[in-house]
Motif scaffolding. Structure first.
Motif, short mmCIF file in Angstrom:
data_model
loop_
_atom_site.label_atom_id
_atom_site.label_comp_id
_atom_site.label_asym_id
_atom_site.label_seq_id
_atom_site.Cartn_x
_atom_site.Cartn_y
_atom_site.Cartn_z
N UNK A 63 3.83 3.08 11.17
CA UNK A 63 4.53 1.93 10.63
C UNK A 63 3.72 1.37 9.47
N UNK A 64 4.38 1.16 8.33
CA UNK A 64 3.69 0.66 7.15
C UNK A 64 3.45 -0.83 7.27
N UNK A 65 2.18 -1.25 7.02
CA UNK A 65 1.89 -2.67 7.00
C UNK A 65 2.47 -3.32 5.76
N UNK A 66 2.12 -2.82 4.59
CA UNK A 66 2.68 -3.23 3.32
C UNK A 66 3.36 -2.02 2.72
N UNK A 67 4.63 -2.16 2.36
CA UNK A 67 5.40 -1.01 1.91
C UNK A 67 4.78 -0.34 0.69
N UNK A 68 4.24 -1.15 -0.24
CA UNK A 68 3.68 -0.58 -1.46
C UNK A 68 2.50 0.34 -1.19
N UNK A 69 1.72 0.05 -0.14
CA UNK A 69 0.55 0.87 0.17
C UNK A 69 0.92 2.23 0.74
N UNK A 70 2.18 2.41 1.16
CA UNK A 70 2.62 3.69 1.73
C UNK A 70 3.64 4.39 0.85
N UNK A 71 3.66 4.04 -0.43
CA UNK A 71 4.63 4.65 -1.34
C UNK A 71 4.30 6.13 -1.57
N UNK A 72 5.33 6.93 -1.76
CA UNK A 72 5.13 8.35 -2.05
C UNK A 72 4.42 8.52 -3.38
N UNK A 73 3.40 9.36 -3.41
CA UNK A 73 2.68 9.72 -4.63
C UNK A 73 2.91 11.20 -4.86
N UNK A 74 3.43 11.55 -6.03
CA UNK A 74 3.79 12.92 -6.35
C UNK A 74 2.97 13.42 -7.53
N UNK A 75 2.50 14.65 -7.43
CA UNK A 75 1.76 15.29 -8.51
C UNK A 75 2.44 16.61 -8.82
N UNK A 76 2.66 16.86 -10.12
CA UNK A 76 3.34 18.09 -10.49
C UNK A 76 2.82 18.66 -11.79
N UNK A 77 2.81 19.99 -11.88
CA UNK A 77 2.45 20.70 -13.11
C UNK A 77 3.74 21.06 -13.83
N UNK A 78 3.99 20.40 -14.96
CA UNK A 78 5.24 20.54 -15.69
C UNK A 78 4.92 21.02 -17.10
N UNK A 79 5.37 22.22 -17.43
CA UNK A 79 5.21 22.78 -18.78
C UNK A 79 3.75 22.71 -19.25
N UNK A 80 2.82 23.00 -18.35
CA UNK A 80 1.42 23.02 -18.72
C UNK A 80 0.72 21.69 -18.65
N UNK A 81 1.40 20.63 -18.21
CA UNK A 81 0.79 19.31 -18.10
C UNK A 81 0.91 18.83 -16.66
N UNK A 82 -0.15 18.17 -16.19
CA UNK A 82 -0.09 17.59 -14.86
C UNK A 82 0.40 16.15 -14.97
N UNK A 83 1.38 15.82 -14.14
CA UNK A 83 1.99 14.48 -14.13
C UNK A 83 1.78 13.87 -12.76
N UNK A 84 1.35 12.62 -12.73
CA UNK A 84 1.11 11.90 -11.48
C UNK A 84 2.02 10.69 -11.42
N UNK A 85 2.87 10.64 -10.39
CA UNK A 85 3.81 9.54 -10.18
C UNK A 85 3.38 8.78 -8.94
N UNK A 86 2.97 7.54 -9.10
CA UNK A 86 2.44 6.80 -7.94
C UNK A 86 3.25 5.56 -7.59
N UNK A 87 4.45 5.40 -8.17
CA UNK A 87 5.36 4.33 -7.81
C UNK A 87 4.61 2.98 -7.80
N UNK A 88 4.86 2.14 -6.77
CA UNK A 88 4.23 0.82 -6.69
C UNK A 88 3.00 0.85 -5.77
N UNK A 89 2.23 1.91 -5.81
CA UNK A 89 1.10 2.04 -4.90
C UNK A 89 0.14 0.87 -5.06
N UNK A 90 -0.19 0.22 -3.91
CA UNK A 90 -1.06 -0.95 -3.92
C UNK A 90 -2.54 -0.59 -3.82
#
Length: 436
Positions: free
Chosen positions: A350-377
Motif C-alpha cells: 500500500x502506497x503511503x504517498x502516491x507520488x513516492x510510488x509512481x512508475x519510473x520508466x527507462x527506455x533506449x529510443x533511437x540511440x538515446x536513453x530516456x528516463x520518465x519519472x512522473x511525479x516521483x517524490x
C-alpha cells in the motif's frame, strides 16, 4: 439575358469579389470548403453523371414491350439514389482533404448520409424563405414555417448522429501536408476533365505526381524517428510516445476528466490516432488518471499497464476495476514493456504517498536513453537511487510532486541529462514550477 452560363467562371468571379473585400477569407476553412466543394461539383459531376446514365441506360435494341416489368418499377428509386449518390460523391471528393486538414477526420459515411440529409436541408431552406415572405403579412404562417424548418433541421441532426454510430463510419487521420493537398486537386482536376489522359499533358501530370511522391518520400526516408510529447495539464501531465513503429506507441497518464476531454483527446485526434497500443497509469492521482474512462469511450486501448502498488485513490481504483482482465498488465520493478524498463516501484504494498510510488520508466529510443519519472517524490527518489546504480539518461522528464521539489541535487547528478523537462501546470500554485 439568355446568355450561356459557366459555373467555373461564376465561381471564380464570386471568389474574386469576396477576396477583394476581405483577402483574409482565403485562409479560412469556410471559404476553402465552400469553393472547393463547388469546384469539385463543377468538374467531377459531369463525367460521373455520364457514367451513371451509361450504366443505367437500357439496351436500345430491346423494345419496351419486351423489357422486364421489374425494371420499370425500380427505375425511379434507382434514378433518385444514383443521382444523389453521384452528387454526394462529387462534393465529398472536394471536401476530403480539407476535412482531414482542419478536422482530422475521414468520413465515408457522409456518402450515404447525404442522400437524406441534403434533401432535408433543402426543405429547411424552403421553409426559411417562406417564413421571410410571410413575415410581414401573415405572422401565423411565418411561425408555422419556422417550426417546420426546425423539424427538418432536427431530422438532419438526428440522422447525422445515427449515421456516425455505424461501424467504420469515420476515423481520425493526421492532417496532410499542404503539398499533398495541392497535388490532390491537381490530380483530381486532371482526371475529371480528361486533361490527364492526353499524352503530352499526361507526362506533365506524371511529373507533378512524381515530384509530390519524392517530396513525401524524402521526408519519410530520414530513418527511424521517435517523438515524445509532454502535455502539461492542471496539476498533472500526459505523455504520448510515438515510436518508430505503431506497435510501440503509448500514452502515459491521461490527466483528469476536463484535461482529457479538452487537451489529450484533441491532441490524439490531430495525430490521426484511433487505437492506442498501450496506455500506462503511473500512480493513483486523479489529476493523472481521472480521465481514463472518458478516453476509452472514444479510443480503443489494446493493453493497459498499471502499477503493482495499491493506491488509496477512489478514481484510480474505479478505473482499475473497470479494466478488462485480459488486457491489463501489472508492472513491477524489472519488467519490460516495449522499449521501456520499469525501475520503480518494486513489490506489492500500500502506497503511503502516491507520488513516492509512481512508475519510473527507462527506455533506449533511437540511440538515446530516456528516463520518465512522473511525479516521483523525495522518498521515491531515495529508493530509486539506492536500487539503481546507473541512472544516466540523455533526456529526463519529471513532474511536480505534491510535497517536494521535482528533482533533488543528488538525483540530477546521478542522471546528468542532456535535456531536462519539468512538467507543471499553472494550477495549483503550490505545484507550479519556479525558475529555480
Amino acid at each position: 439575358l439568355r446568355r450561356p452560363g459557366d459555373l467555373l467562371n461564376s465561381l471564380a468571379g464570386a471568389a474574386f469579389l469576396i477576396l477583394l473585400a476581405d483577402p483574409r477569407q482565403l485562409f479560412q476553412a469556410s471559404f476553402q470548403l465552400s469553393f472547393f466543394v463547388v469546384f469539385s461539383l463543377a468538374i467531377c459531376h459531369p463525367p460521373l453523371e455520364r457514367w451513371r446514365r451509361r450504366w443505367l441506360e437500357p439496351d436500345p435494341w430491346v423494345p419496351k414491350d419486351l423489357r422486364p416489368r421489374w425494371r420499370g418499377w425500380i427505375r425511379r428509386p434507382v434514378e433518385w439514389a444514383t443521382r444523389g449518390g453521384v452528387t454526394s460523391l462529387a462534393a465529398w471528393l472536394g471536401s476530403l482533404p480539407w476535412v482531414a486538414y482542419y478536422f482530422h477526420l475521414l468520413t465515408p459515411v457522409s456518402l450515404v448520409a447525404n442522400l437524406l440529409v441534403v434533401p432535408l436541408g433543402g426543405w429547411a431552406l424552403v421553409c426559411g424563405v417562406a417564413s421571410l415572405i410571410c413575415g410581414l403579412w401573415a405572422p401565423v404562417l411565418s411561425e408555422l414555417f419556422n417550426h417546420a424548418g426546425w423539424l427538418w433541421m432536427s431530422c438532419m441532426i438526428r440522422l447525422s448522429e445515427e449515421a456516425a454510430m455505424w461501424p467504420g463510419a469515420w476515423c481520425h487521420v493526421a492532417a496532410p501536408p499542404p503539398i499533398l493537398v495541392a497535388l490532390y486537386f491537381v490530380v483530381l482536376t486532371g482526371v475529371s476533365t480528361g486533361w490527364a489522359f492526353r499524352f503530352r499533358r499526361a507526362l506533365g501530370l506524371a511529373g507533378v505526381v512524381l515530384a509530390g511522391v519524392l517530396a513525401v518520400g524524402i521526408g519519410q526516408a530520414r530513418g527511424p524517428t521517435a517523438r515524445l510529447t509532454v502535455l502539461s495539464l492542471r496539476g498533472g501531465d500526459s505523455l504520448f510516445f510515438d515510436g518508430p513503429g505503431r506497435k510501440e506507441d503509448a500514452l502515459i497518464d491521461t490527466g483528469d476528466v476536463m484535461d482529457t476531454r479538452w487537451v489529450v483527446m484533441p491532441f490524439l485526434q490531430a495525430r490521426g490516432i484511433n487505437r492506442l497500443p498501450g496506455l500506462a497509469l503511473t500512480h493513483g492521482d486523479v489529476r493523472h488518471v481521472g480521465g481514463a474512462g472518458e478516453l476509452t469511450r472514444r479510443f480503443q486501448v489494446a493493453e493497459w499497464m498499471t502499477s503493482a502498488i495499491r493506491f488509496r485513490s477512489p478514481a484510480y481504483r474505479e478505473v482499475c476495476a473497470a479494466l478488462p482482465a485480459g488486457r491489463r498488465r501489472v508492472l513491477a520493478r524489472g519488467d519490460r514493456w516495449g522499449p521501456w524498463r520499469v525501475l520503480h516501484p518494486g513489490g506489492e504494498k500500500m502506497a503511503g504517498v502516491a507520488d513516492d510510488a509512481a512508475l519510473v520508466l527507462s527506455g533506449d529510443v533511437c540511440g538515446f536513453r530516456v528516463l520518465l519519472c512522473s511525479d516521483l517524490g523525495r522518498v521515491g527518489w531515495r529508493e530509486l537511487l539506492e536500487r539503481e546504480p546507473d541512472l544516466r539518461a540523455a533526456v529526463l522528464v519529471a513532474g511536480m510532486p505534491s510535497a517536494a521539489e521535482p528533482i533533488g541535487e543528488g538525483a540530477l547528478a546521478a542522471v546528468w541529462p542532456r535535456a531536462l523537462v519539468i512538467s507543471g501546470g499553472e494550477s495549483p500554485a503550490s505545484e507550479r514550477p519556479s525558475r529555480a
